[in-house]
Design an enzyme around this catalytic site. Structure first.
Site, PDB file in Angstrom:
ATOM      1  CE  LYS A   1      24.599  -3.385   3.382  1.00 29.47           C
ATOM      2  NZ  LYS A   1      24.526  -3.738   1.939  1.00 29.47           N
TER       3      LYS A   1
ATOM      4  CD  GLU B   1      25.680 -17.909   9.072  1.00 30.83           C
ATOM      5  OE1 GLU B   1      26.776 -18.346   8.656  1.00 30.83           O
ATOM      6  OE2 GLU B   1      24.701 -17.732   8.339  1.00 30.83           O
TER       7      GLU B   1
ATOM      8  CB  CYS C   1      28.365 -19.725   5.298  1.00 29.85           C
ATOM      9  SG  CYS C   1      26.744 -20.084   5.979  1.00 29.85           S
TER      10      CYS C   1
ATOM     11  CD  GLU D   1      33.146 -18.989   3.353  1.00 31.64           C
ATOM     12  OE1 GLU D   1      32.052 -19.485   3.679  1.00 31.64           O
ATOM     13  OE2 GLU D   1      33.503 -17.865   3.733  1.00 31.64           O
TER      14      GLU D   1
END
Length: 539
Positions: A230, A306, A340, A437
């Site tokens: 996806k 992850e 990230c 983040e």
């Protein structure tokens, strides 16, 4: 994966880029007709965007080797983040489309040729795909930049060569996956077999669509699995193009299926599907928790994650400040800050702190922001309106928390999702800009006094994806690299990636590792086979 990286691998990628010259010459001609590149401090409006030299041809799901519409007939828009305009309307997948894709993948695994092929034959298909990626470098790079907003030079000269390199690497592994014989106690022959896990469900993010495609698809196919992938709803276009090339390379129908759609519908259906044997997800920590729960509540399928990060970048007192500023700048601002593992907590020793601040501010002001198709542009737009507004909220939070706004702090221009490169000093560990983040071009600079202090503060985070250390002292480097609780520690470099280097996180930055030999473990089952031996000559 960027032109400024110090890695020799990237230097080789830059020198070996195929076919980008024609587009870059065109961009140069556009600039020569009076179109200048604006730096963020001008606050000028973004100019008329360059028309990408590519079309969005593949907009349907790819299921069982065929492009098909969504079962519902619905589509959703894929946007150009430079202009906020629609590039194309893409098939919107839901549970029914996931069911069709999983059925195709299951049949291809249980009955089809892929897991029964010799590993050498699988390797050859992966190699042919890698060659096709090189052939179509310019189209894929342009499509990636158009749909994502990252600089074209980054896409064409760094990421596409890396994509090809990754598949060459995994092709090399396909015929080297083997088990063991174990000397058990007693008269028995013991084999340990490594078998493909089956149907792998994979959910990739929008910040590096093609690279994440490779990190997921490469090891799964090398091990003999079939896949339902996806795409991120923001960036569905390049994975569909790449999957088409895979079938040109000879991949059998049903082995790689690509469904585009939204997380709560298509993503949730994939994670909770009872006939999917494994899930791999890259994205936010909050979404990763949901994926893990859905997998557990369904058939307890194994999951690799992850996830997010808030990586410390530590500048020691012996640092060459000019070099440290440049590397810290790259560590944070690369890919519009949408990494990230971005070095988003810049810890600077008090002895060099003031000098570092002034030079970091000056470097951010020199950063070239603009149309990512223009040669020399370092920073394009954020991915979409949601991310754009989120970054601006964090900037306001930093100001309200009494961090010092050194530069930036606002949008760039009046159209598109462009944000000025932003630098905060006097940041404290309890501020949101030091904890969360942000995923944008916002550098938070903090002061520290000694190693014990910075180790404690750097590790006081729910994340543990990566870290950076800048020092001339080998003892300091060794102390920090072992003390920091992170999956990757870069010493005097940052964002150095290689197909063989494992990548993943501690704590809430994820489960498992991508790339390298460790990625193969995600897609293999281990089976012990024990057989009696009658009157063996030896044990």
């Amino acid at each position: 994966m960027a032109a400024r990286r110090t890695s020799s691998l990237i230097a080789r990628s830059l020198s070996s880029s195929s076919g980008a010259a024609s587009l870059l010459l065109s961009l140069g001609r556009n600039r020569s007709r009076g179109r200048s590149i604006y730096r963020f401090s001008t606050a000028a409006a973004v100019e008329k965007p360059i028309t990408p030299p590519v079309q969005a041809v593949y907009t349907q799901h790819l299921i069982n080797g065929q492009f098909v519409d969504a079962a519902s007939g619905r589509t959703f828009p894929a946007y150009d983040p430079r202009t906020e305009e629609v590039i194309a309307h893409v098939a919107e997948g839901d549970a029914e489309d996931i069911n069709r894709a999983v059925a195709a993948a299951r049949k291809a695994f249980d009955e089809g040729p892929w897991p029964k092929m010799t590993p050498y034959e699988r390797s050859r298909i992966l190699l042919r795909f890698a060659d096709l990626v090189e052939k179509h470098n310019d189209e894929l790079a342009a499509l990636e930049t158009w749909n994502n907003g990252k600089p074209y030079e980054q896409s064409a000269k760094s990421e596409l060569p890396m994509l090809s390199r990754l598949f060459h690497y995994y092709a090399g592994w396909a015929d080297k996956i083997h088990g063991l014989t174990v000397p058990g106690d007693g008269n028995h022959h013991v084999q340990v077999l490594h078998e493909p896990i089956g149907v792998a469900g994979q959910i990739i993010p929008w910040n590096f669509p093609l690279i994440m495609f490779a990190w997921k698809v490469g090891p799964a196919l090398a091990c003999g699995n079939t896949i339902v992938l996806k795409t991120a709803e923001q960036t569905p276009l390049t994975a569909l193009y790449a999957a088409k090339l895979f079938h040109e390379a000879g991949l059998p129908p049903g082995v790689l299926n690509v469904v585009s759609g939204y997380g709560p519908t298509a993503g949730a259906a994939l994670a909770s599907h009872m006939d999917v044997d494994k899930i791999a997800f890259t994205g936010s920590t909050d979404t990763g928790k949901i994926v893990l729960e859905l997998a557990a509540r369904s058939n307890l399928k194994p999951v690799t994650l992850e996830l997010g990060g808030k990586s410390p970048f530590i500048v020691c007192e012996d640092a060459d400040v000019d070099k440290a500023v440049e590397l810290a700048h790259f560590a944070l601002f690369f890919n519009q800050g949408q990494c990230c593992c971005a070095g988003s907590r810049t810890y600077v020793h008090e002895l060099v702190y003031d000098e570092f601040i002034e030079k970091a501010k000056a470097r951010a002001k020199r950063r070239v922001v603009g149309d990512p198709f223009k040669q020399g542009v370092e920073q394009g737009p954020q991915i979409d309106s949601e991310q754009f507004q989120k970054v601006l909220r964090y900037i306001r939070s930093g100001i309200e928390s009494n961090a010092t706004l050194e530069c930036g702090g606002d949008r760039f221009g009046s159209k598109g999702y462009f944000i000025q490169p932003t630098v905060f000093s006097n940041v404290q560990d309890d501020m949101l800009i030091a904890q969360d983040e942000i995923f944008g071009p916002v550098q938070s600079i903090l002061k520290f006094k000694n190693l014990d202090e910075v180790i404690r503060r750097a590790n006081t985070s729910r994340y543990g994806l990566a870290a950076g250390v800048f020092t001339k002292n080998i003892d300091t480097a060794n102390t920090l690299s072992r003390a920091l609780r992170a999956g990757t520690v870069w010493v005097n470099c940052f964002d150095v990636f290689d197909a063989a280097i494992p990548f993943g996180g501690y704590k809430m930055s994820g489960i498992g590792r991508e790339k390298g030999i460790y990625s193969l473990n995600n897609y293999l089952q281990v089976k012990a086979v024990v057989t009696p031996l009658k009157n063996p000559a030896w044990l």
